[in-house]
Design an enzyme around this catalytic site. Structure first.
Site, PDB file in Angstrom:
ATOM      1  N   LYS A  11       0.821  -1.209   0.000  1.00 41.89           N
ATOM      2  CA  LYS A  11       0.000   0.000   0.000  1.00 41.89           C
ATOM      3  C   LYS A  11       0.865   1.274   0.000  1.00 41.89           C
ATOM      4  O   LYS A  11       2.076   1.215   0.230  1.00 41.89           O
ATOM      5  CB  LYS A  11      -0.940  -0.051   1.214  1.00 41.89           C
ATOM      6  CG  LYS A  11      -1.953  -1.212   1.140  1.00 41.89           C
ATOM      7  CD  LYS A  11      -2.971  -1.148   2.279  1.00 41.89           C
ATOM      8  CE  LYS A  11      -4.002  -2.258   2.157  1.00 41.89           C
ATOM      9  NZ  LYS A  11      -5.081  -2.153   3.191  1.00 41.89           N
ATOM     10  N   TYR A  51     -12.476  -1.515  -4.141  1.00 42.17           N
ATOM     11  CA  TYR A  51     -13.013  -1.752  -2.801  1.00 42.17           C
ATOM     12  C   TYR A  51     -14.537  -1.625  -2.753  1.00 42.17           C
ATOM     13  O   TYR A  51     -15.104  -1.398  -1.671  1.00 42.17           O
ATOM     14  CB  TYR A  51     -12.370  -0.787  -1.802  1.00 42.17           C
ATOM     15  CG  TYR A  51     -10.954  -1.178  -1.412  1.00 42.17           C
ATOM     16  CD1 TYR A  51     -10.711  -2.301  -0.609  1.00 42.17           C
ATOM     17  CD2 TYR A  51      -9.859  -0.435  -1.834  1.00 42.17           C
ATOM     18  CE1 TYR A  51      -9.420  -2.665  -0.248  1.00 42.17           C
ATOM     19  CE2 TYR A  51      -8.553  -0.794  -1.471  1.00 42.17           C
ATOM     20  CZ  TYR A  51      -8.350  -1.910  -0.676  1.00 42.17           C
ATOM     21  OH  TYR A  51      -7.081  -2.277  -0.310  1.00 42.17           O
ATOM     22  N   ASN A 114      -2.213  -0.011   6.716  1.00 45.41           N
ATOM     23  CA  ASN A 114      -1.734  -1.293   7.240  1.00 45.41           C
ATOM     24  C   ASN A 114      -0.845  -2.070   6.281  1.00 45.41           C
ATOM     25  O   ASN A 114      -0.843  -3.296   6.277  1.00 45.41           O
ATOM     26  CB  ASN A 114      -2.910  -2.126   7.747  1.00 45.41           C
ATOM     27  CG  ASN A 114      -3.910  -2.444   6.669  1.00 45.41           C
ATOM     28  OD1 ASN A 114      -3.740  -2.026   5.530  1.00 45.41           O
ATOM     29  ND2 ASN A 114      -4.930  -3.194   7.011  1.00 45.41           N
ATOM     30  N   HIS A 117      -2.207  -5.370   1.248  1.00 45.62           N
ATOM     31  CA  HIS A 117      -3.487  -6.020   0.979  1.00 45.62           C
ATOM     32  C   HIS A 117      -3.231  -7.491   0.723  1.00 45.62           C
ATOM     33  O   HIS A 117      -2.210  -7.857   0.148  1.00 45.62           O
ATOM     34  CB  HIS A 117      -4.136  -5.400  -0.273  1.00 45.62           C
ATOM     35  CG  HIS A 117      -5.324  -6.169  -0.765  1.00 45.62           C
ATOM     36  ND1 HIS A 117      -6.573  -6.018  -0.214  1.00 45.62           N
ATOM     37  CD2 HIS A 117      -5.441  -7.131  -1.731  1.00 45.62           C
ATOM     38  CE1 HIS A 117      -7.426  -6.837  -0.831  1.00 45.62           C
ATOM     39  NE2 HIS A 117      -6.766  -7.523  -1.752  1.00 45.62           N
ATOM     40  N   GLU A 128      -9.245  -9.665  -8.353  1.00 40.50           N
ATOM     41  CA  GLU A 128      -8.321  -8.570  -8.036  1.00 40.50           C
ATOM     42  C   GLU A 128      -7.076  -8.611  -8.928  1.00 40.50           C
ATOM     43  O   GLU A 128      -6.567  -7.564  -9.352  1.00 40.50           O
ATOM     44  CB  GLU A 128      -7.941  -8.640  -6.556  1.00 40.50           C
ATOM     45  CG  GLU A 128      -9.131  -8.319  -5.647  1.00 40.50           C
ATOM     46  CD  GLU A 128      -8.902  -8.648  -4.181  1.00 40.50           C
ATOM     47  OE1 GLU A 128      -9.833  -8.415  -3.385  1.00 40.50           O
ATOM     48  OE2 GLU A 128      -7.797  -9.130  -3.825  1.00 40.50           O
TER      49      GLU A 128
HETATM   50  N1  UDP Z   1     -10.008  -0.692   7.066  1.00 42.33           N
HETATM   51  C1  UDP Z   1     -10.082   0.465   7.837  1.00 42.33           C
HETATM   52  N2  UDP Z   1     -10.844   0.441   8.984  1.00 42.33           N
HETATM   53  C2  UDP Z   1     -11.539  -0.677   9.375  1.00 42.33           C
HETATM   54  C3  UDP Z   1     -11.449  -1.835   8.593  1.00 42.33           C
HETATM   55  C4  UDP Z   1     -10.675  -1.808   7.436  1.00 42.33           C
HETATM   56  O1  UDP Z   1      -9.487   1.472   7.510  1.00 42.33           O
HETATM   57  O2  UDP Z   1     -12.212  -0.642  10.412  1.00 42.33           O
HETATM   58  C5  UDP Z   1      -9.200  -0.677   5.827  1.00 42.33           C
HETATM   59  C6  UDP Z   1      -7.857  -1.362   6.005  1.00 42.33           C
HETATM   60  O3  UDP Z   1      -6.892  -0.676   5.210  1.00 42.33           O
HETATM   61  C7  UDP Z   1      -8.145  -2.753   5.443  1.00 42.33           C
HETATM   62  C8  UDP Z   1      -9.102  -2.424   4.301  1.00 42.33           C
HETATM   63  O4  UDP Z   1      -9.902  -1.363   4.798  1.00 42.33           O
HETATM   64  O5  UDP Z   1      -6.968  -3.396   5.008  1.00 42.33           O
HETATM   65  C9  UDP Z   1      -9.994  -3.545   3.875  1.00 42.33           C
HETATM   66  O6  UDP Z   1     -10.675  -4.049   5.003  1.00 42.33           O
HETATM   67  P1  UDP Z   1     -10.801  -5.615   5.247  1.00 42.33           P
HETATM   68  O7  UDP Z   1     -11.800  -5.819   6.331  1.00 42.33           O
HETATM   69  O8  UDP Z   1     -11.035  -6.314   3.956  1.00 42.33           O
HETATM   70  O9  UDP Z   1      -9.362  -5.995   5.846  1.00 42.33           O
HETATM   71  P2  UDP Z   1      -8.171  -6.867   5.215  1.00 42.33           P
HETATM   72  O10 UDP Z   1      -8.794  -7.930   4.365  1.00 42.33           O
HETATM   73  O11 UDP Z   1      -7.319  -5.907   4.434  1.00 42.33           O
HETATM   74  O12 UDP Z   1      -7.433  -7.423   6.406  1.00 42.33           O
HETATM   75 MG    MG Z   2     -10.137  -7.796   2.851  1.00 46.06          MG
END
Ligand code: UDP
Ligand code: MG
Length: 139
Positions: A11, A51, A114, A117, A128
């Site tokens: 990211k 997204y 974070n 991805h 994706e």
């Molecule tokens: N995210 C965020 N706040 C939240 C949950 C998710 O900013 O409460 C962001 C974070 O960057 C995350 C992305 O949205 O990686 C996609 O969320 P997902 O639940 O799919 O998490 P991931 O699969 O990336 O662990």
């Molecule tokens: Mg996810």
């Protein structure tokens, strides 16, 4: 049935902080083969589309803004049980909850920023990967 490919993005925070090399080293050391890779930047509309599944979530706007804010490294990774094994390698969404040694524990600064991805299913890995790469870019 598990396939052998997943999709990842390093990211904008990872690129900005100079972690591309360190994260790719972790990915390689964990046994993933790189099937496709490029540095690119998503537009706002790219990030909205990528997204779209999260469009009703409260963090969607912030996520779209962040993911389009700078360059990323997109990649398709290959390994047995790739989707599940890569989720283990990256750790929990919130780096505060991520296990020791995981990429998010090591390189992420917050729930939003974070570091990486990782696809959550074989079906989404294929969708994706196809979002970012044409057939001629996958090896
Ligand atoms: N995210 C965020 N706040 C939240 C949950 C998710 O900013 O409460 C962001 C974070 O960057 C995350 C992305 O949205 O990686 C996609 O969320 P997902 O639940 O799919 O998490 P991931 O699969 O990336 O662990
Ligand atoms: Mg996810």
């Amino acid at each position: 049935m598990a396939t052998n490919r997943t999709f990842t993005m390093l990211k904008p925070d990872s690129v900005e902080n100079g972690y591309i090399g360190a994260i790719l080293e972790k990915i390689s050391a964990a046994g993933f083969r790189i099937a496709a890779m490029k540095m690119t930047q998503m537009t706002v509309s790219d990030a909205k589309a990528f997204y779209a599944v999260h469009s009703e979530r409260p963090f969607y706007g912030e996520l779209v803004e962040f993911m389009s804010s700078g360059p990323i490294v997109a990649a398709i990774l290959e390994k047995n049980n790739a989707v599940e094994d890569f989720r283990v390698l990256i750790g929990a969404t919130n780096p505060a909850d991520a296990a020791e040694g995981t990429i998010r524990k090591l390189y992420a600064s917050s729930m939003g920023e974070n570091a990486v991805h990782g696809s959550d299913s074989d079906e989404n890995a294929a969708i994706e990967g196809a979002f970012h790469f044409s057939g001629r870019e996958i090896f």
